[in-house]
Design an enzyme around this catalytic site. Sequence first.
Site, PDB file in Angstrom:
ATOM      1  N   SER A 136      15.953  64.498 -23.733  1.00  0.00           N
ATOM      2  CA  SER A 136      14.909  65.342 -24.282  1.00  0.00           C
ATOM      3  C   SER A 136      15.160  65.887 -25.639  1.00  0.00           C
ATOM      4  CB  SER A 136      14.591  66.293 -23.053  1.00  0.00           C
ATOM      5  OG  SER A 136      13.514  67.152 -23.599  1.00  0.00           O
ATOM      6  N   TYR A 149      18.175  73.072 -17.540  1.00  0.00           N
ATOM      7  CA  TYR A 149      17.188  72.016 -18.251  1.00  0.00           C
ATOM      8  C   TYR A 149      17.798  71.519 -19.478  1.00  0.00           C
ATOM      9  CZ  TYR A 149      13.612  68.837 -19.404  1.00  0.00           C
ATOM     10  OH  TYR A 149      13.118  67.619 -19.855  1.00  0.00           O
TER      11      TYR A 149
HETATM   12  N1  NAP Z   1       6.995  65.061 -20.529  1.00  0.00           N
HETATM   13  C1  NAP Z   1       7.659  65.468 -21.400  1.00  0.00           C
HETATM   14  O1  NAP Z   1       7.294  66.403 -22.162  1.00  0.00           O
HETATM   15  C2  NAP Z   1       9.067  65.017 -21.470  1.00  0.00           C
HETATM   16  C3  NAP Z   1       9.703  65.454 -22.676  1.00  0.00           C
HETATM   17  C4  NAP Z   1      11.343  65.002 -22.676  1.00  0.00           C
HETATM   18  C5  NAP Z   1      11.802  64.439 -21.631  1.00  0.00           C
HETATM   19  N2  NAP Z   1      11.076  64.368 -20.650  1.00  0.00           N
HETATM   20  C6  NAP Z   1      11.947  63.546 -19.329  1.00  0.00           C
HETATM   21  O2  NAP Z   1      11.163  62.525 -18.933  1.00  0.00           O
HETATM   22  C7  NAP Z   1      11.758  61.956 -17.727  1.00  0.00           C
HETATM   23  C8  NAP Z   1      10.504  61.839 -16.863  1.00  0.00           C
HETATM   24  O3  NAP Z   1       9.458  62.989 -16.808  1.00  0.00           O
HETATM   25  P1  NAP Z   1       7.929  62.835 -17.197  1.00  0.00           P
HETATM   26  O4  NAP Z   1       7.457  63.418 -18.219  1.00  0.00           O
HETATM   27  O5  NAP Z   1       7.481  61.425 -16.892  1.00  0.00           O
HETATM   28  O6  NAP Z   1       7.307  63.735 -15.980  1.00  0.00           O
HETATM   29  P2  NAP Z   1       6.739  63.195 -14.407  1.00  0.00           P
HETATM   30  O7  NAP Z   1       5.684  62.505 -14.498  1.00  0.00           O
HETATM   31  O8  NAP Z   1       6.678  64.274 -13.720  1.00  0.00           O
HETATM   32  O9  NAP Z   1       7.991  62.239 -13.944  1.00  0.00           O
HETATM   33  C9  NAP Z   1       8.982  62.831 -13.452  1.00  0.00           C
HETATM   34  C10 NAP Z   1       9.769  61.592 -12.087  1.00  0.00           C
HETATM   35  O10 NAP Z   1      10.974  61.988 -11.695  1.00  0.00           O
HETATM   36  C11 NAP Z   1      10.738  62.191 -10.110  1.00  0.00           C
HETATM   37  N3  NAP Z   1      11.478  63.281  -9.443  1.00  0.00           N
HETATM   38  C12 NAP Z   1      11.130  64.531  -9.971  1.00  0.00           C
HETATM   39  N4  NAP Z   1      12.185  65.352  -9.330  1.00  0.00           N
HETATM   40  C13 NAP Z   1      12.927  64.512  -8.463  1.00  0.00           C
HETATM   41  C14 NAP Z   1      13.742  64.690  -7.547  1.00  0.00           C
HETATM   42  N5  NAP Z   1      14.303  65.733  -7.006  1.00  0.00           N
HETATM   43  N6  NAP Z   1      14.124  63.460  -6.826  1.00  0.00           N
HETATM   44  C15 NAP Z   1      13.760  62.274  -7.075  1.00  0.00           C
HETATM   45  N7  NAP Z   1      12.846  62.111  -7.898  1.00  0.00           N
HETATM   46  C16 NAP Z   1      12.322  63.081  -8.551  1.00  0.00           C
HETATM   47  C17 NAP Z   1       9.421  62.182  -9.802  1.00  0.00           C
HETATM   48  O11 NAP Z   1       8.781  61.588  -8.521  1.00  0.00           O
HETATM   49  P3  NAP Z   1       7.837  62.233  -7.554  1.00  0.00           P
HETATM   50  O12 NAP Z   1       7.015  62.818  -8.404  1.00  0.00           O
HETATM   51  O13 NAP Z   1       7.458  61.059  -6.881  1.00  0.00           O
HETATM   52  O14 NAP Z   1       8.737  63.056  -6.691  1.00  0.00           O
HETATM   53  C18 NAP Z   1       8.564  61.332 -11.151  1.00  0.00           C
HETATM   54  O15 NAP Z   1       8.680  60.104 -10.704  1.00  0.00           O
HETATM   55  C19 NAP Z   1      12.418  63.566 -16.997  1.00  0.00           C
HETATM   56  O16 NAP Z   1      13.639  63.468 -17.096  1.00  0.00           O
HETATM   57  C20 NAP Z   1      11.990  64.597 -18.095  1.00  0.00           C
HETATM   58  O17 NAP Z   1      13.135  65.399 -18.362  1.00  0.00           O
HETATM   59  C21 NAP Z   1       9.726  64.600 -20.232  1.00  0.00           C
END
Ligand code: NAP
Length: 256
Positions: A136, A149
Amino acid sequence: MKYALITGGTSGIGAAYAKELASRGYNIVITGRRREVIEKKASEIRERFKVEVEVVLADFTQREELDRLLKRVEVMDIEFLVNNVGFGNKKVFLEDTYESQKKMLDVQIDAMCRITHMVSKKMKASGRGNIINVSSLAAFTPASFNHLYSASKSFIVTFSEALYIDLMESGVGVQVVCPGFTKTDFHREMDIEEKTFENRGLVRWMEADKVVEISLKKMERGGGICIPGTCNKILYLLLKFLPRGVYYKMAKRMSM
Ligand SMILES: NC(=O)c1ccc[n+]([C@@H]2O[C@H](COP(=O)([O-])OP(=O)(O)OC[C@H]3O[C@@H](n4cnc5c(N)ncnc54)[C@H](OP(=O)(O)O)[C@@H]3O)[C@@H](O)[C@H]2O)c1
């Protein structure tokens, strides 16, 4: 049979990788905890792209559930790995128990390293494969509300770059992707107000599909770090060259 393993394929960036890699002919393994949501996602991909999709339900804070995933993956030929699972801090470091805070390290560092260790060894031996680790822009923006984080995303950058250098010329590509704000379930899970999802200055919200498109296009040209989006690239460079003292004051003001 070629497989792509995407951790956290339920929604957001992980689901976008699963869809895009299925469109390129990979059979898909996705992990998550929300059974109904992930099963629905799997059926959509199966129907649309006519590939195999396997769902592994696993909470990465539970050691035995992660072990179950590793046991399954050990016997598969994974050609593409996306370590994407992640979640945001709900409580700040000093206002929470250490046990609760440590879940961030279990999920974003320990699980990611264990999966990568198993899969990349096999990729190295076969001389082919691709690994994308999702970090990120927060890796470069430590603040008083995101200690672990931000620190774990920073770990992912350094670890992935080391692996990239290690596996250069081995046939295995490694990328670390650092998205900025992306529209997914991530911020909703953190109970953040809807008005936060607005563009301000250099802060530009991106679609998950766009982040993935840029990441995979860059991966075709080689590994290393990938910052999707022009504004995010500018922010990354500004943060890199800003004197630390100035950054500390800015970060402190923004957290008040
Ligand atoms: N959205 C942003 O602005 C952003 C920016 C920079 C980086 N990121 C990174 O992108 C990645 C994906 O996030 P996203 O934005 O796509 O969010 P998201 O839609 O909430 O997806 C997160 C995924 O991680 C899984 N997850 C969360 N906690 C978990 C746990 N304890 N055990 C197993 N699985 C778990 C969730 O599965 P379930 O929901 O089925 O549990 C979901 O599939 C993350 O690493 C996040 O840090 C996001």
